[in-house]
Design a protein around this motif. Structure first.
Motif: not given
Length: 847
Positions: A272-292
């Motif tokens: 586990l580590e902190h994420l930068d903006f490129t990693a987060v952009m890849k994550r949101v492409k699948d539409g899944k949001d843990p904060f939903a």
């Protein structure tokens, strides 16, 4: 946008001019303003629901964030300036002596405008405003887990899991967010029925509870001097005047990091580590949001918020109004729990004088249920006004009037729940196994709605209460959830123990049968021999098959043999060291029987929370001067928990089965002075899994399992005694240390420890957390006295040896850790303290 410096765009019907698109905002990565704008456009569907209708405070870096060595200038902005586009939604907030106009980040156009003016960080409160701009009650709770010097993400993860366990017990399943800075934010959705003062008070109490349960790991006080080696649970961001960085916001740090929502599975990863903006952009492409689950933009509210509109009776039509929360949290098609019958009166209380609970208190049925959810607890339910008013007891019912237990007020349950036993499926609210611990009827002396209840419960034969018990439930804070349960001093009839000792004479004929069928008899000796203590073996639950076992709590202290021989009393350590001068409260001959004996036990110090504290024990070790002993005794009194008897008044008992020795010990303890510091370690007649769950709730080390027919084997390690631990611990030998930096400059940064192997130390890892300030001073003094020029390690890596000071391998300590790595190192070791009762030759890695 990447190749242009200026562009006119239309965002959701709003015209915006984007300028300086090629400007470097993050010099260390070369990230441009165009990339910042692309990022916020990508995460807008997830960030906006988390920020919508919340006054937004901004942090701006107009000229870029700079570098780690030369940070850029930051502008902190609350009030909107005159250049703000007129179409930006806003709200006016009245402060004590002024008003501010804040933007509401309710759409992509506003988010794009903020990115254009380099407002990289967006901070919002935990409350929203309504259509008229009026502040509403908070709809979410947040805990900021901030690692202090010497700690990092692994320790924050550990605290996050502890906090989650408590929150889930009250129906709140939090979502973790790696902050993009140092720590973790935990968010839980609320139903908006409580004021921010109540939510803040609850969060503060939760932080204090975590600190009390885990003082080596958690601190709730903001003072920097207290935070070394610990994680601060910052509860203050629930204040109506505070804000937290919104999930998915960028950070204005040297690298473009993000406050990124995560899953609990991710938090369990050692990578586990902190994420930068490129990693987060890849994550949101699948539409899944843990904060939903918190932001609610998925269209499905969290279980604890419900979804249907209430009717004027407070719940679904025809259902008792006090059961609205119960019904909303459960799907009758997915859980076997009972659902209330319809057609009850809309009014939830009886009429007339009977409604005055103080003047004419009611009684009725009660049930106490064992709930094996993520964390084991008891559910305490009393019939009142047609429902079962309910509290969760994370530590069970109190066994003594001297120690109160936390009681968390939960939603009312239907009366039918008093008979419920079964399995709530995984994924459902309260998932786990429910069984009845005790049930019966109660008489109510006082019922002050939402404030205080005093009741006498009469349980069933064989039930967990073992008869009649009188309790008080008292609300302790502004939040309706914060209560405690107290066992009243004045009890009806003769009170009995809440947990019976399985070796008690009345426990079972089988125990007496075991005694009469034994093959050995006590040996007569004129004086007790010099014994060494019998040693246990590390084991697992799988080792318990095929035998009958007695279970005790594993006390977190120092092993001791107490002997009286020819009138002289002595306390001997595991290695035979005389500890008599160190513990005068235990070595007073007046508290012990006058005949010769040898008893085995554990010296334990208790923290303020009433739990065994190895840290407190450290304050008593190695002291022999009367003045030092008395001073330490005042701040760290000890108790002695006896669990075996080896010699008693001329008879050697080691050849007898454990059950018989326990029976003799029980008679022996009756001769010990009452009200003193000597007690009998209780045998618990529950399933070992239940006892382990309870030990985890109490923050204990684990449990001991001993075969009922086992003989005492002085000085030998045996599989007849097993240690079932909740976490791994390891005794280690100190071989070196590295100087500290920052807040630890001039002190210890980390200890280099190993395990003896053929005259050298096999390197086992670097320990940098778990230290108190006073421990660091003590350690520094000790290691400087033992410094040597050469490394005692066989195989220490160069990066760990850098700046190291080497010491003669003479000191033994103890650490806890996550797991062994493939290279034989401990992952995330945490210092527990010295083991003066052990020598390096005693230390080895368990197999």
């Amino acid at each position: 946008m990447a190749g242009r410096q200026k562009e006119r765009v239309n965002v959701e019907g709003r015209a915006l001019t984007l300028t300086n698109l090629g400007k470097i905002i993050y010099p260390e990565t070369g990230t441009t303003k165009a990339e910042v704008l692309d990022y916020y456009a990508a995460v807008a569907p997830f960030l906006i629901p988390a920020a919508a209708d919340r006054p937004a405070t901004r942090k701006r870096w107009v000229n870029g964030v700079g570098t780690a060595e030369h940070p850029g200038q930051m502008f902190f902005q609350k009030n909107l300036d005159a250049s703000t586009p007129s179409w930006v939604s806003r709200v006016t907030i009245q402060h004590s002596d002024h008003t501010n106009d804040y933007p509401l980040v309710n759409n992509l156009a506003t988010l794009t405008w903020l990115a254009q003016i380099a407002a990289l960080e967006i901070h919002v409160p935990q409350w929203k405003v309504d259509g008229d701009g009026t502040m509403l009650n908070p709809d979410r709770l947040v805990l900021d887990l901030d690692p202090g010097p010497g700690t990092g993400l692994p320790e924050c993860v550990e605290v996050a899991k502890l906090a989650r366990s408590i929150l889930k017990d009250i129906g709140l399943d939090p979502v973790p967010v790696t902050s993009g800075s140092k720590g973790i934010h935990l968010y839980a959705g609320l139903d908006g029925t409580q004021k921010w003062e109540q939510v803040s008070a609850f969060a503060h109490e939760l932080a204090r509870s975590l600190e009390a349960d885990h003082p080596e790991l958690v601190v709730s006080d903001m003072k920097k001097s207290l935070r070394g080696g610990k994680v601060l649970v910052d509860w203050s961001q629930n204040s109506g005047n505070k804000t937290t960085i919104v999930p998915y916001s960028l950070r204005g740090r040297a690298h473009p990091m993000v406050a990124a929502p995560r899953t609990w599975r991710e938090l369990s990863s050692p990578k586990l580590e902190h994420l930068d903006f490129t990693a987060v952009m890849k994550r949101v492409k699948d539409g899944k949001d843990p904060f939903a689950a918190v932001a609610g933009h998925s269209g499905k509210a969290p279980a604890h918020l419900g979804g249907d509109e209430e009717d004027d009776g407070g719940g679904p039509a025809g259902v008792h109004p006090r059961l609205a929360d119960y019904v909303r949290k459960r799907d009758p098609g997915r859980t076997p729990e009972p659902f209330p019958a319809v057609g009850l009166p809309a009014a939830g209380k009886p009429s007339g004088k009977q409604a005055d609970a103080e003047e004419n208190p009611a009684g009725g049925i009660f049930v106490i249920q064992e709930h094996h959810a993520r964390a084991f607890h008891l559910d305490f339910r009393l019939e009142h006004h047609g429902v079962l008013v309910s509290w969760a007891l994370p530590r069970g019912v109190p066994e003594t009037p001297n120690k109160n237990h936390l009681a968390v007020h939960t939603e009312d349950h239907p009366l039918e729940y008093a008979q419920f036993q079964g399995i709530i499926p995984k994924g459902e609210y309260g998932a786990g196994t429910v069984s009845i611990w005790d049930s019966g009827t109660y008489e109510c002396e006082k019922w002050r709605e939402g404030k205080e209840v005093i009741a006498t419960l009469t349980g069933k034969p064989g039930g967990g209460l073992h008869g009649v018990r009188r309790f008080a439930l008292i609300r302790t804070g502004e939040s309706d959830k914060q209560w405690l349960i107290h066992l009243m001093k004045e009890q009806p009839g003769q009170p009995g123990a809440l947990h019976r000792d399985a070796t008690a004479p009345a426990a079972a004929p089988a125990a007496r049968g075991a005694a009469t069928s034994r093959t050995s008899s006590p040996r007569t000796l004129a004086a007790p021999p010099d014994y060494a203590p019998m040693l246990a073996t590390a084991g697992t639950a799988g080792d318990l098959a095929g035998s009958r076992w007695l279970f005790e709590l594993k006390w977190d202290g120092f092993r001791v043999l107490v002997s009286r021989s020819r009138g002289k009393l002595r306390l001997g350590s595991r290695s035979g060291k005389d500890m008599t001068p160190t513990y005068p409260e235990l070595s007073d001959p007046a508290i012990w029987p006058e005949h010769d004996f040898v008893a085995d036990g554990e010296i334990v110090a208790f923290g303020k929370d009433g739990r065994p504290s190895f840290e407190q024990m450290q304050k008593r070790m190695n002291l022999t001067k009367p003045h030092d002993v008395e001073r330490a005794r005042a701040v760290a009194p000890v108790q002695l928990m006896l669990f075996d008897l080896l010699y008693d008044d001329g008879e050697e008992l080691v050849s007898l089965p454990l059950e018989e020795r326990r029976r003799r010990l029980m008679s022996f303890v009756k001769e010990v002075r009452k009200g003193g510091p000597v007690h009998m370690s209780e045998v618990l007649d529950h399933d070992h899994e239940d006892i382990l769950d309870s030990a985890a709730e109490l923050g204990l080390e684990g449990i001991m399992a001993k075969r009922a027919d086992s003989r005492y084997l002085p000085g030998r390690r045996s599989h007849s005694w097993l240690k079932l631990k909740l976490e791994q611990s390891q005794e280690v030998v100190l071989g070196g240390w590295r100087p500290g930096a920052g807040a630890r400059r001039g002190s210890i940064g980390a200890l280099l420890v190993g395990i003896p192997d053929g005259g050298k130390l096999r390197y086992a890892g670097r320990v940098g957390t778990g230290f108190k300030d006073w421990q660091l001073r003590d350690i520094l003094k000790r290691v400087k006295e033992l410094e040597q020029p050469e490394s005692p390690f066989l195989d220490i890596p160069a990066e760990d040896a850098r700046t190291a000071h080497w010491v003669s391998p003479e000191l033994v300590g103890e650490v806890t850790f996550g797991e062994w790595t493939g290279s034989g190192r401990m992952r995330h070791p945490v210092w527990r303290g010295w083991r003066p009762d052990k020598s390096p030759s005693d230390v080895g890695r368990p197999h």
